[in-house]
Design a protein around this motif. Structure first.
Motif, PDB file in Angstrom:
ATOM      1  N   GLU A   9     -49.674  -2.680  76.328  1.00 50.06           N
ATOM      2  CA  GLU A   9     -48.696  -1.646  76.031  1.00 50.06           C
ATOM      3  C   GLU A   9     -48.597  -1.509  74.521  1.00 50.06           C
ATOM      4  OE1 GLU A   9     -44.911  -2.324  77.782  1.00 50.06           O
ATOM      5  OE2 GLU A   9     -43.991  -0.709  76.644  1.00 50.06           O
ATOM      6  N   TYR A  10     -48.684  -0.275  74.057  1.00 52.20           N
ATOM      7  CA  TYR A  10     -48.594  -0.046  72.611  1.00 52.20           C
ATOM      8  C   TYR A  10     -47.466   0.919  72.321  1.00 52.20           C
ATOM      9  CZ  TYR A  10     -53.163  -2.182  72.431  1.00 52.20           C
ATOM     10  OH  TYR A  10     -54.199  -3.056  72.549  1.00 52.20           O
ATOM     11  N   GLN A  11     -46.812   0.684  71.197  1.00 51.10           N
ATOM     12  CA  GLN A  11     -45.857   1.671  70.707  1.00 51.10           C
ATOM     13  C   GLN A  11     -46.529   2.356  69.536  1.00 51.10           C
ATOM     14  OE1 GLN A  11     -41.412   1.181  69.870  1.00 51.10           O
ATOM     15  NE2 GLN A  11     -42.396   0.903  67.884  1.00 51.10           N
ATOM     16  N   VAL A  12     -46.755   3.661  69.676  1.00 53.73           N
ATOM     17  CA  VAL A  12     -47.434   4.406  68.610  1.00 53.73           C
ATOM     18  C   VAL A  12     -46.427   5.364  68.011  1.00 53.73           C
ATOM     19  CG1 VAL A  12     -49.398   5.850  68.051  1.00 53.73           C
ATOM     20  CG2 VAL A  12     -49.533   4.267  69.966  1.00 53.73           C
ATOM     21  N   VAL A  13     -46.295   5.325  66.716  1.00 55.75           N
ATOM     22  CA  VAL A  13     -45.389   6.231  66.011  1.00 55.75           C
ATOM     23  C   VAL A  13     -46.233   7.067  65.069  1.00 55.75           C
ATOM     24  CG1 VAL A  13     -43.435   6.406  64.464  1.00 55.75           C
ATOM     25  CG2 VAL A  13     -43.535   4.555  66.139  1.00 55.75           C
ATOM     26  N   GLY A  14     -46.044   8.381  65.150  1.00 52.58           N
ATOM     27  CA  GLY A  14     -46.847   9.231  64.282  1.00 52.58           C
ATOM     28  C   GLY A  14     -46.091  10.473  63.882  1.00 52.58           C
ATOM     29  N   ARG A  15     -46.639  11.184  62.951  1.00 55.66           N
ATOM     30  CA  ARG A  15     -45.993  12.421  62.497  1.00 55.66           C
ATOM     31  C   ARG A  15     -47.035  13.312  61.880  1.00 55.66           C
ATOM     32  NH1 ARG A  15     -43.092  10.936  56.763  1.00 55.66           N
ATOM     33  NH2 ARG A  15     -44.997  10.281  55.710  1.00 55.66           N
ATOM     34  N   LYS A  16     -46.590  14.529  61.596  1.00 59.70           N
ATOM     35  CA  LYS A  16     -47.438  15.472  60.880  1.00 59.70           C
ATOM     36  C   LYS A  16     -47.528  14.984  59.435  1.00 59.70           C
ATOM     37  CE  LYS A  16     -47.825  20.427  61.054  1.00 59.70           C
ATOM     38  NZ  LYS A  16     -47.234  21.638  61.531  1.00 59.70           N
ATOM     39  N   SER A  63     -47.414   3.861  62.804  1.00 58.63           N
ATOM     40  CA  SER A  63     -47.559   2.478  63.258  1.00 58.63           C
ATOM     41  C   SER A  63     -48.078   2.450  64.672  1.00 58.63           C
ATOM     42  CB  SER A  63     -46.220   1.731  63.175  1.00 58.63           C
ATOM     43  OG  SER A  63     -45.657   1.599  64.454  1.00 58.63           O
ATOM     44  N   CYS A  64     -48.833   1.443  64.977  1.00 61.46           N
ATOM     45  CA  CYS A  64     -49.328   1.238  66.335  1.00 61.46           C
ATOM     46  C   CYS A  64     -49.257  -0.251  66.597  1.00 61.46           C
ATOM     47  CB  CYS A  64     -50.758   1.753  66.462  1.00 61.46           C
ATOM     48  SG  CYS A  64     -51.521   1.327  68.021  1.00 61.46           S
ATOM     49  N   ILE A  65     -48.235  -0.680  67.280  1.00 60.09           N
ATOM     50  CA  ILE A  65     -48.070  -2.114  67.503  1.00 60.09           C
ATOM     51  C   ILE A  65     -48.073  -2.398  68.998  1.00 60.09           C
ATOM     52  CG2 ILE A  65     -46.825  -2.651  65.396  1.00 60.09           C
ATOM     53  CD1 ILE A  65     -44.257  -2.337  66.891  1.00 60.09           C
ATOM     54  N   GLU A  66     -48.535  -3.594  69.324  1.00 60.81           N
ATOM     55  CA  GLU A  66     -48.566  -3.961  70.733  1.00 60.81           C
ATOM     56  C   GLU A  66     -47.201  -4.487  71.141  1.00 60.81           C
ATOM     57  OE1 GLU A  66     -51.770  -6.461  71.890  1.00 60.81           O
ATOM     58  OE2 GLU A  66     -51.089  -6.532  73.976  1.00 60.81           O
TER      59      GLU A  66
END
Lengths: 179, 164
Positions: A9-16, A63-66
């Motif tokens: 399971e990953y939490q991925v946070v991104g933006r323009k 960020s992309c953390i497990e």
């Protein structure tokens, strides 16, 4: 996509990407299940594109953390909302699974959909995965395990033959009665 | 023949497959029809899920709630002295004997064969004597069939020294 290798399971946070007109773009966070972070990031853009006008080229992953299971030593009931494409349309499904981790439940879900609906992983969107208390479970095949004094025998036990016992013919019929 | 060994919280099982093969664990909770959450604090098996296919249920069962932690399972295991009970059980003894047999050297096999042969010889002698006594006192063939005078005296042979 997810399959015989173990799911994470990953939490991925991104933006323009910030520009002059928009120096502080909104952050978007997704909870994804995939075998590795590369696929997680890829799926992140796939889903984000459906929501916003942003793609990998114009955006950035912050960020992309497990995410690891907090209590892998407890059996939990998971409810999974998903959406899948069948041969003739797309449908929503609600399923429940019992497992010790969320990733285990999601892996079970993919297997279950493949078996029951012949649906491939690429056609499945997992919308929501929740751990639910026993009282909230709706499916009888899950609630049947909600008994603190649950016990059942193993009536017709077919033991898979191991490499040492690979002979095709044996003298005696195997004993399936396990007591 | 009703079932006596159930998949239930507290059931002690023997792991027959997988990385923890050969160890004893106890079932903590049932996940679903094919999987259980097991814990083996006395045998260095960390708490985790195992398939029922990988387990062989034993006749031992300890008492703890399905919400118990590893600490509580360990205490229940030690209080019930499962390790001693297992060592004393026929199953574990058979397994140990099998393992020993697989590790015999040629000399050991010779010793075993000789010991077995001596034992069988002694057994046969005792058996024959018992049979003779039983046929004498009528329990084997019945009283009627006995010869009137009893056994004929054995002919004395010079040099052999056999008594009648």
């Amino acid at each position: 996509m997810p399959f015989s290798t173990k799911l994470h399971e990953y939490q991925v946070v991104g933006r323009k990407r910030p520009t002059d007109t928009d120096p502080k773009p909104k952050l978007y966070r997704m909870r994804l299940f995939s075998p590795n972070p590369v696929i997680a990031k890829s799926r992140f853009w796939y889903f984000l594109k459906k929501v916003n006008k942003v793609k990998k080229m114009t955006g950035e992953i912050v960020s992309c953390i497990e995410i690891f299971e907090k209590k892998p030593d407890r059996v939990k009931n998971y409810s999974i909302f998903l959406r899948y494409d069948s041969r003739s349309g797309t449908h929503n499904i609600y399923k429940e699974f019992r497992d010790i981790t969320a990733t285990g439940a999601v892996a079970q879900c993919y297997q279950d959909l493949a078996a029951r609906h012949r649906c491939r992983a690429r056609s499945i969107h997992i919308i929501r995965v929740d751990e639910i208390p026993a009282g909230k479970c709706r499916r009888p095949q899950i609630t049947q395990f909600h008994d603190s004094k649950l016990k059942f025998p193993l009536p017709h036990r077919v033991i898979k033959r191991s490499k040492e016992h690979k002979s095709k013919f044996i003298a005696k019929r195997p004993c399936t009665y396990y007591k | 023949m009703p079932f006596q060994r159930f998949v239930e919280t507290g059931r002690v099982a023997f792991v027959s497959d997988g990385p923890h093969k050969g160890k004893l664990v106890s079932i903590v909770d049932v996940i679903d029809q094919t999987r259980v959450l097991v814990d083996g604090p006395a045998s260095q098996v960390p708490r985790g899920e195992l398939r029922l296919n990988q387990l062989h249920l034993t006749k031992f069962r300890i008492k703890f709630p399905f919400t118990a932690s590893t600490r509580i399972v360990r205490k229940a295991w030690n209080d019930a002295k499962i390790n001693e009970k297992w060592e004393g059980s026929a199953w574990s003894k058979k397994m140990a004997a099998k393992e020993k047999r697989a590790q015999l050297t040629d000399f050991d096999r010779f010793k075993l064969r000789r010991a077995r042969s001596r034992r069988n010889h002694i057994r046969t002698i005792v058996f024959r004597n018992l049979k003779k006594a039983a046929s004498r006192n009528g329990t084997l063939y019945g009283k009627k069939k006995m010869a009137k005078g009893g056994d004929k005296p054995k002919p004395k042979k010079a040099g052999k020294g056999k008594s009648a």
